[in-house]
Design an enzyme around this catalytic site. Sequence first.
Site, PDB file in Angstrom:
ATOM      1  N   SER A   1      -3.290  98.301  56.139  1.00 45.46           N
ATOM      2  CA  SER A   1      -3.692  98.045  57.327  1.00 45.46           C
ATOM      3  C   SER A   1      -5.146  97.500  57.629  1.00 45.46           C
ATOM      4  O   SER A   1      -5.468  96.664  56.931  1.00 45.46           O
ATOM      5  CB  SER A   1      -3.136  99.386  58.150  1.00 45.46           C
TER       6      SER A   1
ATOM      7  N   ASP B   1       7.981  96.602  60.508  1.00 43.26           N
ATOM      8  CA  ASP B   1       6.660  97.131  60.972  1.00 43.26           C
ATOM      9  C   ASP B   1       6.439  96.711  62.380  1.00 43.26           C
ATOM     10  O   ASP B   1       6.815  95.750  62.985  1.00 43.26           O
ATOM     11  CB  ASP B   1       5.856  96.426  60.321  1.00 43.26           C
TER      12      ASP B   1
ATOM     13  N   HIS C   1       5.443 100.704  59.348  1.00 45.11           N
ATOM     14  CA  HIS C   1       4.007 100.055  59.073  1.00 45.11           C
ATOM     15  C   HIS C   1       3.409 101.270  57.919  1.00 45.11           C
ATOM     16  O   HIS C   1       2.727 100.970  57.202  1.00 45.11           O
ATOM     17  CB  HIS C   1       3.184 100.020  60.199  1.00 45.11           C
TER      18      HIS C   1
END
Length: 337
Positions: free
Chosen positions: A148, A278, A306
Amino acid sequence: MDLDVLNMFVIAGGTLAIPILAFVASFLLWPSALIKIYYWYWRRALGMQVRYANYDDYQFCYSYRGRPGHRPTILMLHGFSAHKDMWLSIVKFLPKHLHLICVDMPGHEGTTRSSLDDYSIYGQVKRIHQFVECINLNRKPFHLVGTSMGGNVAGVYAAQYPADICSLTLVCPAGLPPSTESKFVKQLRELKESEGMDRIPLIPSTPEEMADMLKLCSYVRFKVPQQILQGLVDVRIPHNDFYRKLFLEIADEKSRNSLYENMSKIKAPTQIIWGKQDQVLDVSGADILAKSIPDCQVYILENCGHTVVVERPRKTAKLLLEFLATVQNAENNKKLA
């Protein structure tokens, strides 16, 4: 005799009742304390030791396991509002002979937080390079992993400091212009239009908002007790002002597409791992990277959101080890050629 036995069980029961009641009271009244104890326990169980490193007056906090050897060290960069312990679920499935380092990102957990610091992606890349230098990690090229926000930082780091990196793993990284709008990006757009950016979905302040965030981030539906949700919120609330400032900085024009702007400069062997479902950062980002980074390996995980590291830790560890073996074999073949 029977009375003596009965008395023994009463005494034993009373003795056991004290820690049990203490545990229940802690669970109900101080769930945040139990969460901290949980991470402390797993670090100890997995052999991860916490250390601090200083660069001038700036302090980095990190955990590590193993020693540097002929295999590359693995440095792991966590995502927005997380901390070094988020990697423990993967560490569990990695061999103990590997040298692993998980660092708290700038401003997070045990690493220095300063209102004067630059928390843009480029500012964070600079800080991570300082960390690498102060623990002499770049004496030998290392493998860099980021997820991320940490994936955004890792990708830009690989582009700006190519000599430091022998290989790179990006797990659903930020920093790419979405070709398909995710649920999270759509929520942000609607909040911006309604001038409600004080309610960012990734910065919960109530148990209900925490439950919504978990649903947003994870395809797997975890049944989380209300007390644990409260504990997760209690741990985060003191940091929410910082998280809000950080989010606005990494979502700013300077950082928003920083990985996209640097991806063509990435020369290290690269692995991309992304959850197909995601809802935070759309999986189409994997194709964007694959078209720009030569020979990168892309793995799309079915039934995964995610939070790849939490949802599919065993699979992620397996893919990472297989990729490291492939890179090592390629290096060995070059030496023999």
